[in-house]
Design a protein around this motif. Structure first.
Motif, PDB file in Angstrom:
ATOM      1  N   LEU A   1       0.829  -1.213   0.000  1.00 32.13           N
ATOM      2  CA  LEU A   1       0.000   0.000   0.000  1.00 32.13           C
ATOM      3  C   LEU A   1       0.864   1.263   0.000  1.00 32.13           C
ATOM      4  CD1 LEU A   1      -2.818  -1.031   2.518  1.00 32.13           C
ATOM      5  CD2 LEU A   1      -3.002  -0.796   0.029  1.00 32.13           C
ATOM      6  N   LEU A   2       1.927   1.264   0.804  1.00 33.58           N
ATOM      7  CA  LEU A   2       2.821   2.423   0.838  1.00 33.58           C
ATOM      8  C   LEU A   2       3.552   2.588  -0.496  1.00 33.58           C
ATOM      9  CD1 LEU A   2       4.433   2.205   4.407  1.00 33.58           C
ATOM     10  CD2 LEU A   2       2.754   3.864   3.574  1.00 33.58           C
ATOM     11  N   PHE A   3       3.939   1.474  -1.102  1.00 39.35           N
ATOM     12  CA  PHE A   3       4.609   1.527  -2.403  1.00 39.35           C
ATOM     13  C   PHE A   3       3.688   2.152  -3.447  1.00 39.35           C
ATOM     14  CE2 PHE A   3       5.898  -0.466  -6.462  1.00 39.35           C
ATOM     15  CZ  PHE A   3       7.208  -0.003  -6.525  1.00 39.35           C
ATOM     16  N   ALA A   4       2.418   1.760  -3.423  1.00 35.80           N
ATOM     17  CA  ALA A   4       1.457   2.305  -4.379  1.00 35.80           C
ATOM     18  C   ALA A   4       1.185   3.784  -4.121  1.00 35.80           C
ATOM     19  CB  ALA A   4       0.158   1.501  -4.314  1.00 35.80           C
ATOM     20  N   ALA A   5       0.943   4.124  -2.852  1.00 37.88           N
ATOM     21  CA  ALA A   5       0.640   5.519  -2.510  1.00 37.88           C
ATOM     22  C   ALA A   5       1.838   6.422  -2.786  1.00 37.88           C
ATOM     23  CB  ALA A   5       0.234   5.611  -1.037  1.00 37.88           C
ATOM     24  N   GLY A   6       3.023   5.973  -2.379  1.00 35.74           N
ATOM     25  CA  GLY A   6       4.217   6.768  -2.620  1.00 35.74           C
ATOM     26  C   GLY A   6       4.508   6.928  -4.093  1.00 35.74           C
ATOM     27  N   GLY A   7       4.306   5.857  -4.861  1.00 43.24           N
ATOM     28  CA  GLY A   7       4.532   5.941  -6.304  1.00 43.24           C
ATOM     29  C   GLY A   7       3.591   6.920  -6.968  1.00 43.24           C
TER      30      GLY A   7
ATOM     31  N   LEU B   1       8.822   9.532  -3.304  1.00 42.31           N
ATOM     32  CA  LEU B   1       9.960   8.634  -3.509  1.00 42.31           C
ATOM     33  C   LEU B   1      10.332   7.926  -2.211  1.00 42.31           C
ATOM     34  CD1 LEU B   1      12.344   7.508  -5.163  1.00 42.31           C
ATOM     35  CD2 LEU B   1      13.596   9.608  -4.591  1.00 42.31           C
ATOM     36  N   PHE B   2      10.377   8.673  -1.124  1.00 44.69           N
ATOM     37  CA  PHE B   2      10.752   8.091   0.163  1.00 44.69           C
ATOM     38  C   PHE B   2       9.700   7.084   0.637  1.00 44.69           C
ATOM     39  CE2 PHE B   2      10.977   7.969   4.799  1.00 44.69           C
ATOM     40  CZ  PHE B   2      12.335   7.737   4.996  1.00 44.69           C
ATOM     41  N   VAL B   3       8.431   7.447   0.516  1.00 44.21           N
ATOM     42  CA  VAL B   3       7.350   6.563   0.970  1.00 44.21           C
ATOM     43  C   VAL B   3       7.315   5.281   0.150  1.00 44.21           C
ATOM     44  CG1 VAL B   3       4.839   6.320   1.147  1.00 44.21           C
ATOM     45  CG2 VAL B   3       5.938   8.417   1.917  1.00 44.21           C
ATOM     46  N   SER B   4       7.464   5.394  -1.166  1.00 40.94           N
ATOM     47  CA  SER B   4       7.428   4.203  -2.010  1.00 40.94           C
ATOM     48  C   SER B   4       8.629   3.294  -1.737  1.00 40.94           C
ATOM     49  CB  SER B   4       7.389   4.594  -3.488  1.00 40.94           C
ATOM     50  OG  SER B   4       8.567   5.257  -3.888  1.00 40.94           O
ATOM     51  N   THR B   5       9.790   3.883  -1.483  1.00 41.50           N
ATOM     52  CA  THR B   5      10.975   3.092  -1.172  1.00 41.50           C
ATOM     53  C   THR B   5      10.797   2.350   0.148  1.00 41.50           C
ATOM     54  OG1 THR B   5      12.367   4.681  -2.346  1.00 41.50           O
ATOM     55  CG2 THR B   5      13.473   3.170  -0.846  1.00 41.50           C
ATOM     56  N   LEU B   6      10.248   3.046   1.144  1.00 42.28           N
ATOM     57  CA  LEU B   6       9.957   2.392   2.420  1.00 42.28           C
ATOM     58  C   LEU B   6       8.957   1.267   2.229  1.00 42.28           C
ATOM     59  CD1 LEU B   6      10.218   2.272   5.508  1.00 42.28           C
ATOM     60  CD2 LEU B   6       8.406   4.001   5.639  1.00 42.28           C
ATOM     61  N   GLY B   7       7.967   1.506   1.390  1.00 45.02           N
ATOM     62  CA  GLY B   7       6.969   0.480   1.115  1.00 45.02           C
ATOM     63  C   GLY B   7       7.578  -0.761   0.498  1.00 45.02           C
TER      64      GLY B   7
ATOM     65  N   LEU C   1      16.756   0.339   6.669  1.00 46.99           N
ATOM     66  CA  LEU C   1      17.993   1.090   6.890  1.00 46.99           C
ATOM     67  C   LEU C   1      18.493   1.723   5.594  1.00 46.99           C
ATOM     68  CD1 LEU C   1      19.889  -1.328   9.317  1.00 46.99           C
ATOM     69  CD2 LEU C   1      18.769   0.834   9.887  1.00 46.99           C
ATOM     70  N   LEU C   2      18.402   0.991   4.482  1.00 47.42           N
ATOM     71  CA  LEU C   2      18.794   1.548   3.189  1.00 47.42           C
ATOM     72  C   LEU C   2      17.894   2.722   2.811  1.00 47.42           C
ATOM     73  CD1 LEU C   2      19.516  -1.724   1.167  1.00 47.42           C
ATOM     74  CD2 LEU C   2      21.173   0.061   1.750  1.00 47.42           C
ATOM     75  N   THR C   3      16.614   2.603   3.139  1.00 40.62           N
ATOM     76  CA  THR C   3      15.691   3.712   2.898  1.00 40.62           C
ATOM     77  C   THR C   3      16.102   4.937   3.706  1.00 40.62           C
ATOM     78  OG1 THR C   3      13.865   2.156   2.500  1.00 40.62           O
ATOM     79  CG2 THR C   3      13.278   4.439   2.982  1.00 40.62           C
ATOM     80  N   ALA C   4      16.507   4.712   4.958  1.00 40.87           N
ATOM     81  CA  ALA C   4      16.963   5.818   5.801  1.00 40.87           C
ATOM     82  C   ALA C   4      18.206   6.489   5.213  1.00 40.87           C
ATOM     83  CB  ALA C   4      17.245   5.317   7.213  1.00 40.87           C
ATOM     84  N   LEU C   5      19.059   5.701   4.563  1.00 36.79           N
ATOM     85  CA  LEU C   5      20.265   6.264   3.940  1.00 36.79           C
ATOM     86  C   LEU C   5      19.913   7.258   2.835  1.00 36.79           C
ATOM     87  CD1 LEU C   5      22.757   3.266   3.578  1.00 36.79           C
ATOM     88  CD2 LEU C   5      22.914   5.221   5.134  1.00 36.79           C
ATOM     89  N   MET C   6      18.740   7.109   2.253  1.00 40.40           N
ATOM     90  CA  MET C   6      18.321   8.014   1.192  1.00 40.40           C
ATOM     91  C   MET C   6      18.113   9.438   1.684  1.00 40.40           C
ATOM     92  SD  MET C   6      15.587   5.876  -1.100  1.00 40.40           S
ATOM     93  CE  MET C   6      15.320   7.335  -2.096  1.00 40.40           C
ATOM     94  N   ILE C   7      17.942   9.587   2.997  1.00 41.68           N
ATOM     95  CA  ILE C   7      17.674  10.917   3.544  1.00 41.68           C
ATOM     96  C   ILE C   7      18.804  11.887   3.234  1.00 41.68           C
ATOM     97  CG2 ILE C   7      17.353  12.211   5.687  1.00 41.68           C
ATOM     98  CD1 ILE C   7      15.875   9.784   6.812  1.00 41.68           C
ATOM     99  N   VAL C   8      20.054  11.402   3.290  1.00 43.29           N
ATOM    100  CA  VAL C   8      21.208  12.278   3.059  1.00 43.29           C
ATOM    101  C   VAL C   8      21.201  12.871   1.651  1.00 43.29           C
ATOM    102  CG1 VAL C   8      23.718  12.411   2.962  1.00 43.29           C
ATOM    103  CG2 VAL C   8      22.610  11.146   4.804  1.00 43.29           C
ATOM    104  N   PRO C   9      21.177  12.044   0.579  1.00 43.88           N
ATOM    105  CA  PRO C   9      21.127  12.649  -0.758  1.00 43.88           C
ATOM    106  C   PRO C   9      19.822  13.385  -1.033  1.00 43.88           C
ATOM    107  CG  PRO C   9      20.906  10.264  -0.907  1.00 43.88           C
ATOM    108  CD  PRO C   9      21.310  10.572   0.501  1.00 43.88           C
ATOM    109  N   LEU C  10      18.748  12.939  -0.393  1.00 44.35           N
ATOM    110  CA  LEU C  10      17.457  13.591  -0.599  1.00 44.35           C
ATOM    111  C   LEU C  10      17.479  15.028  -0.088  1.00 44.35           C
ATOM    112  CD1 LEU C  10      14.740  12.668  -1.772  1.00 44.35           C
ATOM    113  CD2 LEU C  10      13.973  12.194   0.545  1.00 44.35           C
ATOM    114  N   ILE C  11      18.017  15.222   1.112  1.00 40.75           N
ATOM    115  CA  ILE C  11      18.102  16.573   1.674  1.00 40.75           C
ATOM    116  C   ILE C  11      19.065  17.425   0.859  1.00 40.75           C
ATOM    117  CG2 ILE C  11      18.889  17.908   3.667  1.00 40.75           C
ATOM    118  CD1 ILE C  11      17.732  15.759   5.454  1.00 40.75           C
TER     119      ILE C  11
END
Length: 219
Positions: free
Chosen positions: A109-115, A158-164, A176-186
């Motif tokens: 559901l998160l993958f769909a909503a985030g996408g 992008l973040f929500v779909s990746t977490l999903g 944890l890999l999803t959390a790593l995305m925060i650095v390049p995202l910011i």
């Protein structure tokens, strides 16, 4: 708008690569598609990809680009490849996982909503949406609709779909890999806001003062 053949080919290749990594991590086609949540995940991925080819998003450098931010694309690519394979592998090995099918379906559901949230702004912006940090020809500032409260809805998607995706495989490493995305995202957000501020001046600063970057009331 009709998609061009290059975009169709690139989209098909991306789906096959990402699904291929997940299927390989799961131990093969039969082992992957025996799980109903994975079938649903595949359907959502294909549907989002089909929708994406009808957008006007691009990789245009436009009239002015912040080239110093291109490293973010490489970071997203590396993290994305790891997310394609490792969560499925840990799920198959039953290590660093949590929960059961309920977690899987929440992930779908998160993958769909985030996408969907990821693509919505691409349709809104049209040719002004670039995968690069760039000012396009005829670029105007959009502050209504989905942009009324948050300035970067596509990155939130992008973040929500990746977490999903990570949750669909019950993967702690995926989270944890999803959390790593925060650095390049910011870093990407800051680069975009600096470029938009230099282009639109006080108009953008006023918009920034009355909105949030990603999550209303939080950030």
């Amino acid at each position: 708008m009709m998609p061009n053949s290059k975009l169709i080919f690139a989209s098909a290749a991306a789906v096959l690569l990402y699904l291929g990594l997940a299927i390989a991590g799961s131990g093969g086609v039969r082992a992957f598609f025996i799980h109903p949540p994975f079938i649903a995940l595949t359907v959502v991925l294909v549907a989002l990809t089909l929708a994406a080819i009808f957008t006007e998003g691009n990789l245009s450098t436009g009239e002015r680009e912040d080239r110093s931010n291109r490293w973010v694309l490489a970071a997203f690519g590396i993290i994305g490849l790891l997310l394609g394979y490792i969560p499925a592998l840990t799920d198959r090995l039953d290590v660093w996982v949590f929960g059961g099918d309920a977690v899987r379906w929440i992930g779908v559901l998160l993958f769909a909503a985030g996408g969907a949230l990821r693509l919505w702004p691409v349709f809104v912006l049209g040719r002004r949406f670039s995968g690069l940090v760039a000012i396009q020809s005829g670029h105007t500032l959009v502050t209504g609709g989905i942009y009324r409260l948050i300035r970067h809805p596509s990155y939130l998607g992008l973040f929500v779909s990746t977490l999903g995706w990570a949750l669909a495989f019950r993967s702690l490493i995926g989270v944890l890999l999803t959390a790593l995305m925060i650095v390049p995202l910011i870093a990407r957000i800051r680069a975009e806001e600096a470029l938009l501020s230099s282009q639109f001046g006080e108009e953008y600063e006023a918009y920034r003062r009355r909105t949030w970057r990603l999550i209303p009331g939080l950030y």
